[in-house]
Design a protein around this motif. Structure first.
Motif, PDB file in Angstrom:
ATOM      1  N   LEU A  32       0.810  -1.205   0.000  1.00 40.42           N
ATOM      2  CA  LEU A  32       0.000   0.000   0.000  1.00 40.42           C
ATOM      3  C   LEU A  32       0.853   1.269   0.000  1.00 40.42           C
ATOM      4  CD1 LEU A  32      -2.691   1.461   0.116  1.00 40.42           C
ATOM      5  CD2 LEU A  32      -2.703   1.114   2.597  1.00 40.42           C
ATOM      6  N   VAL A  33       1.908   1.292   0.784  1.00 33.79           N
ATOM      7  CA  VAL A  33       2.750   2.483   0.839  1.00 33.79           C
ATOM      8  C   VAL A  33       3.391   2.760  -0.523  1.00 33.79           C
ATOM      9  CG1 VAL A  33       4.823   3.494   1.880  1.00 33.79           C
ATOM     10  CG2 VAL A  33       3.159   2.323   3.316  1.00 33.79           C
ATOM     11  N   ASP A  34       3.822   1.708  -1.217  1.00 28.82           N
ATOM     12  CA  ASP A  34       4.367   1.880  -2.566  1.00 28.82           C
ATOM     13  C   ASP A  34       3.320   2.498  -3.491  1.00 28.82           C
ATOM     14  OD1 ASP A  34       6.842   0.871  -1.967  1.00 28.82           O
ATOM     15  OD2 ASP A  34       6.423  -1.141  -2.709  1.00 28.82           O
ATOM     16  N   LEU A  35       2.080   2.002  -3.399  1.00 31.27           N
ATOM     17  CA  LEU A  35       1.017   2.505  -4.256  1.00 31.27           C
ATOM     18  C   LEU A  35       0.689   3.959  -3.937  1.00 31.27           C
ATOM     19  CD1 LEU A  35      -1.341  -0.618  -4.151  1.00 31.27           C
ATOM     20  CD2 LEU A  35       0.174   0.061  -6.017  1.00 31.27           C
ATOM     21  N   MET A  36       0.791   4.319  -2.681  1.00 35.79           N
ATOM     22  CA  MET A  36       0.533   5.704  -2.291  1.00 35.79           C
ATOM     23  C   MET A  36       1.639   6.630  -2.788  1.00 35.79           C
ATOM     24  SD  MET A  36      -0.949   5.018   1.551  1.00 35.79           S
ATOM     25  CE  MET A  36      -1.099   6.750   1.998  1.00 35.79           C
TER      26      MET A  36
END
Length: 325
Positions: A32-36
């Motif tokens: 999720l952090v990568d996608l954000m």
């Protein structure tokens, strides 16, 4: 990264009640952090569920239940997993890096998004990011793309190693929806092909939580193997992977399980090859023939023709390695 609010909930019902439009659950955050950062996921709020879900591995109905918050590194070393479903541990150790496995949750592993380069490049069309915009991989780089189960909407592949083992072992996903409704999704039905909705990776209902995963004990803990072919020794996603598990009487195969990653929009079961192997001797010739049966339905794209040859070798190797597990 878009600004967001942050909150915590201490049980699943409260977490589901708190989830509004624009909110997303946060477990390990390794995907999720990568996608954000890439502005692919742009939540208005993150709801931390680390204190919400089970982080235990338990015995259930002769098999094992893996809580949704169990870290991948725990799965890989848990005595019960190693005893009853060692294929699961082997697959986990083939994925990511030790640091990521220490953070990544079991539930989050099931929900991770594709690593297709066009999905991550927001300057290019991608039906998974923006439905109806097109699939850039169809005319672009197809090296990491699917060889089965794809269509013109999407040729991306599912990235998980854990999920390949879970689909091979007929796991089940226990979920909770708003209103305290609990249900079970067979693992083979959890992930989906692109169809007309490539933006959807799975069949998890909206505003639902994965609570745990059940892995039945069906006797596949002696002869098993996981083969992953990739560009680097570690921290690289599969070009092709194969999970194999056999039940034997002497040298005769009474049941076979065969699944792959890196080949389709979801973890793929080679059911016709499994049926071919049933009742046959565990020999290199039969393993090669089973690989040929699997390849009958494989249709590589122009940019990943090599995957067909690679897949055949991986299937043969996994089956052969399962005899010496």
């Amino acid at each position: 990264m878009k600004p967001f609010s942050f909150g915590k909930r201490d049980n699943a019902s409260k977490a589901l009640a708190a989830k509004k439009d624009g909110a997303q659950f946060l477990a390990g955050g390794t995907n999720l952090v990568d996608l954000m950062k890439k502005h692919i996921a742009t939540p208005d709020e993150l709801i931390d569920i680390n204190a919400t879900l089970s982080n235990k591995v338990e015995a259930v109905n002769g098999g094992i239940r893996i809580g949704a918050m169990v870290r991948n590194s725990v799965i890989a070393n848990d005595p019960m997993v190693l005893s009853k479903s060692p294929l699961v541990a082997k697959a986990v150790l083939a994925g990511a890096s030790p640091q990521i496995r220490n953070m990544a949750s079991t539930g989050g592993n099931l929900l991770q998004r594709t690593r297709c380069p066009y999905f991550y490049d927001v300057s290019t069309p991608c039906n998974k990011r923006k439905p109806g915009s097109g699939c850039s991989a169809l005319e672009g780089s197809q090296r990491m793309s699917a060889v089965i189960g794809y269509n013109e909407q999407c040729v991306a592949v599912h990235p998980s190693d854990l999920c390949v083992a879970l689909v091979a072992l007929d796991a089940k996903v226990n979920i909770l929806t708003k209103g305290e409704q609990r249900s079970v999704i067979p693992f083979r039905q959890f992930h989906k092909l692109p169809g007309n909705s490539p933006q959807l990776d799975n069949t998890l209902p909206e505003n639902a939580l994965i609570m745990s995963i059940d892995v039945p004990d069906e006797g596949f803990n002696k002869n098993y193997a996981y083969v992953k072919l990739r560009d680097r020794e570690s921290y690289a996603f599969a070009l092709v992977s194969v999970a194999a598990a056999l039940k034997l009487q002497g040298n005769r195969i009474t049941e076979a399980r065969l699944a792959s990653g890196g080949v389709a929009h979801k973890p793929w079961r080679w059911e016709k090859a499994e049926q071919f192997l049933k009742g046959k001797e565990a020999t290199p010739a039969n393993f090669g023939a089973a690989a040929d049966v699997a390849l009958e339905d494989v249709k590589p794209l122009p940019g990943n023709l090599f995957k067909k040859v690679m897949l055949r070798g991986a299937i043969e190797t996994a089956l052969q390695n399962s005899l010496t597990a």
